[in-house]
Design an enzyme around this catalytic site. Structure first.
Site, PDB file in Angstrom:
ATOM      1  N   LYS A 128       0.837  -1.201   0.000  1.00 51.41           N
ATOM      2  CA  LYS A 128       0.000   0.000   0.000  1.00 51.41           C
ATOM      3  C   LYS A 128       0.870   1.250   0.000  1.00 51.41           C
ATOM      4  CE  LYS A 128      -1.765  -1.528   3.731  1.00 51.41           C
ATOM      5  NZ  LYS A 128      -2.532  -1.813   4.964  1.00 51.41           N
ATOM      6  N   GLY A 139      -7.139   3.487  11.529  1.00 52.83           N
ATOM      7  CA  GLY A 139      -7.813   2.237  11.202  1.00 52.83           C
ATOM      8  C   GLY A 139      -7.934   1.927   9.731  1.00 52.83           C
ATOM      9  N   THR A 140      -7.272   2.692   8.867  1.00 49.27           N
ATOM     10  CA  THR A 140      -7.416   2.442   7.433  1.00 49.27           C
ATOM     11  C   THR A 140      -6.874   1.071   7.023  1.00 49.27           C
ATOM     12  OG1 THR A 140      -5.375   3.687   7.064  1.00 49.27           O
ATOM     13  CG2 THR A 140      -7.446   4.843   6.703  1.00 49.27           C
ATOM     14  N   GLY A 141      -5.737   0.672   7.606  1.00 48.68           N
ATOM     15  CA  GLY A 141      -5.163  -0.621   7.249  1.00 48.68           C
ATOM     16  C   GLY A 141      -6.069  -1.772   7.641  1.00 48.68           C
ATOM     17  N   CYS A 142      -6.635  -1.691   8.833  1.00 46.72           N
ATOM     18  CA  CYS A 142      -7.574  -2.718   9.295  1.00 46.72           C
ATOM     19  C   CYS A 142      -8.786  -2.783   8.369  1.00 46.72           C
ATOM     20  CB  CYS A 142      -8.054  -2.395  10.712  1.00 46.72           C
ATOM     21  SG  CYS A 142      -6.767  -2.135  11.926  1.00 46.72           S
ATOM     22  N   THR A 147      -6.963   9.086   9.458  1.00 45.19           N
ATOM     23  CA  THR A 147      -6.711   7.792   8.807  1.00 45.19           C
ATOM     24  C   THR A 147      -6.597   6.655   9.817  1.00 45.19           C
ATOM     25  OG1 THR A 147      -4.328   8.262   8.842  1.00 45.19           O
ATOM     26  CG2 THR A 147      -5.553   8.861   6.838  1.00 45.19           C
TER      27      THR A 147
END
Length: 273
Positions: free
Chosen positions: A176, A209-212, A207
């Protein structure tokens, strides 16, 4: 047989609701997937950072896993924070018995910069957990740690994706590009093709929690039967919408908006392969 698609998340918590188990379950619900969860660690965190972490006893993690595996259908699995080698050993043993796509978000550092996994756990993750995954979804700092490569360009991102697949026997790797400048572009390598996914970069600090959320969305779409490249494209649209309508909540990096996709029916994502 039930037609309900079910996804299991194995991760830590976020009492402020933006990341971890809470973000995963919100994502599953929005994407018409029945969400189940196994808590590995209770994390006292909010938008400004992590205050403390209490890891679940291994016996409790095992009981949670057995309770789900023995009773419920599992169409996809997503893991987030797994803080120790001992937890990973247990999860490897259990996941080897689950016939479902597995999405790994190799959570190592929170958005606030707090470390969420110990050194022994990071090493075990590379050696034993990565080879079980359908797709791993590291951001650039995580990919740098996993590969030992410096990643400063899009070509570096592609090289890191290829490295993870060929060196650690991952089925596919999604690197990412949120930490670079310009378009928000991600690269997926599935062992045969390199896919790119580009979307507008949203100018916001919110942003958390975007990865989760991104990884959970991929798991939900895989569990619903979408091929991996299409699952990633749809998940990218979902998380882009969630960031574009993120909330001004808290005193730090605010959370994304998991119901934004209801308001933004289609977020433009360019997919090339």
């Amino acid at each position: 047989m039930s037609q309900v698609r079910c996804a299991l998340t194995i991760a830590g918590t976020d009492p402020s609701g933006g990341a971890g188990i809470q973000a995963d379950l919100k994502t599953f619900q929005e994407l018409k997937t029945y969400g189940m969860s196994v808590i590995t660690s209770v994390v006292a965190q909010n938008t400004t950072g992590v205050r403390s972490v209490e890891h679940m006893p291994l016996s409790m993690i095992e009981d949670q896993l057995d309770a789900v595996i023995e009773d419920m259908p599992i169409h996809a699995v997503k893991t987030g924070m797994i803080a120790s080698k001992q937890m990973m050993e247990l999860i490897v043993k259990k996941l080897e018995k689950v016939d479902a796509p597995y999405v790994m978000d190799p959570v190592m550092v929170a958005t606030s910069g707090d470390s969420l996994i110990n050194e022994e756990g990071r090493s075990f993750l590379r050696q034993y957990l990565l080879p079980l995954t359908t797709v791993a979804t590291p951001n650039i700092p995580e990919a740098e740690f996993l590969t030992g490569l410096s990643i400063t360009t899009e070509e570096d991102m592609k090289g890191a994706a290829e490295y993870l697949v060929h060196e650690y026997d991952v089925d596919a790797a999604l690197i990412k590009g949120g930490h670079l400048k310009g378009q928000a572009i991600d690269f997926l390598y599935d062992g045969k093709k390199m896919h790119s996914y580009a979307a507008e970069r949203i100018d916001t600090k919110n942003t958390h929690g975007t990865g989760c959320t991104y990884a959970a969305a991929i798991a939900a779409y895989l569990g619903r039967g979408y091929p991996l490249p299409e699952a990633v494209k749809k998940a990218k649209a979902f998380v882009t919408a969630a960031i574009s309508k993120s909330f001004e909540l808290g005193k730090g990096n605010g959370p994304t908006n998991h119901w934004a996709i209801r308001e933004i029916k289609e977020r433009k994502v360019t997919h090339e392969s």
